[in-house]
Enzyme design. Structure first.
Site, PDB file in Angstrom:
ATOM      1  CG  HIS A 157      -3.171  28.371  33.752  1.00 34.64           C
ATOM      2  ND1 HIS A 157      -2.753  27.755  34.906  1.00 34.64           N
ATOM      3  CD2 HIS A 157      -2.778  29.671  33.850  1.00 34.64           C
ATOM      4  CE1 HIS A 157      -2.136  28.633  35.678  1.00 34.64           C
ATOM      5  NE2 HIS A 157      -2.138  29.814  35.065  1.00 34.64           N
ATOM      6  CE  LYS A 161       0.759  27.759  32.656  1.00 34.16           C
ATOM      7  NZ  LYS A 161       1.794  28.686  32.167  1.00 34.16           N
TER       8      LYS A 161
END
Ligand code: NDP
Ligand SMILES: O=C(O)C1=N[C@H](C(=O)O)C[C@H](O)C1
Length: 271
Positions: A157, A161
């Site tokens: 990600h 995040k």
């Protein structure tokens, strides 16, 4: 039938802005409120403008109790503490609560479960069709293979995040564990580092990568003797999650109180 009136929680965030855009392009739903953290510098700003659209007159507020007096549902992609506060209010108001927030602890999940006697909650670590289909396939493959095939789940990600493993990785882990008929909590290997010893047979392993602007990549690897199966999903745009969340809200509208998942919404629960 009248339009479903929706509140977007975390309206200034990445998913909040995507949700505002998705609502603006979907028939049958209307944005009735936009929630941000009390004290946020975004309070008072127009949700449409924040989402890159023309002004829509819905101004960001920090007061969910007030906003929810005129709503049928709330779409919540925020942080665990906010989601726990929101679920209590949504339950009291009897409105649909779609929870996309990840990083929830087991005790957070227990609180959410406890309010679903009176609340209609749809919760999933991933609202996209593709990932839920991947979860169904993962369960099937895990069912078919013995534990001489090691299962490893890899996710990547964007650099902003804040939780790991991703909610999706855990959802895929749960699917693999269900396929093998074991409990994920007691069959996980997370955060390997240093002199770890050899891999334990039957463990489901997790690895998390972070960097750049990656929307969300997930792979489930079944590594056996001299062969490997890999099932993967790549999210290319947050709008897949936003449209999934809207589908969930409309599906749940009018349902009896309970805790539902995206597999229920998509009809994949018995896959
Ligand atoms: N299930 C799914 O399909 C998906 C889930 N997610 C999950 O959604 C969550 C949000 O992701 P993302 O949008 O990228 O994160 P962002 O940080 O961009 O957005 C979160 C937003 O929530 C706001 N917020 C914090 N506290 C409150 C509060 N008390 N009330 C209302 N709003 C609050 C934040 O404000 P501030 O910045 O001021 O703190 C921020 O604007 C994460 O847990 C992520 O993993 C993401 C994509 C898909
Ligand atoms: O934080 C994100 O961005 C995402 N979070 C969810 C997760 O934790 O799995 C879903 C998606 O992968 C994007």
């Amino acid at each position: 039938m009248s339009e479903m009136r929706l509140i977007v929680a975390g309206a200034g965030g990445r998913m909040g802005r995507a949700l505002t855009r998705a609502i603006s392009e979907t028939k049958g739903v209307v944005l009735t409120g936009a929630l941000e953290a009390p004290g946020s510098e975004l309070l008072g700003q127009d949700a449409g403008v924040l989402a890159g659209l023309p002004a829509n007159g819905v101004l960001l507020s920090g007061d969910l109790w007030k906003l929810s007096a005129n709503a049928d549902g709330i779409l919540d992609f925020t942080v665990p503490a906010a989601t726990l506060a929101n679920v209590a209010i949504a339950a009291q108001r009897g409105i649909v609560h779609v929870i996309g927030t990840t990083g929830l602890s087991s005790s957070d999940n227990a609180v959410i479960q406890s309010v679903t006697r009176q609340a209609i909650v749809v919760k999933s670590g991933n609202m996209s069709l593709g990932v839920n289909l991947l979860a169904a396939l993962t369960k099937r493959v895990a069912q078919s293979l013995g534990d001489n095939f090691d299962i490893e789940i890899v996710e990547m990600h964007h650099r902003a995040k804040i939780d790991a493993p991703s909610g999706t990785a855990l959802l895929l882990g749960e699917a693999a564990a269900a396929g093998r008929k074991v409990d994920l909590e007691t069959h996980s290997a997370r955060g390997r580092d240093g002199l770890t010893g050899a891999r334990k047979t039957g463990d489901i392993g997790f690895a998390s990568l972070r960097g750049g602007t990656v929307t969300g990549d997930h792979s489930v690897i079944f590594a056996g003797p001299y062969e490997r199966i890999e099932l993967s999903h790549r999210a290319e745009d947050r709008m897949i999650f936003a449209h999934g969340a809207l589908k969930a809200a409309m599906w749940a509208h009018g349902k009896t109180p309970g805790l539902y998942s995206m597999m229920d919404v998509l009809g994949l629960a018995d896959f």
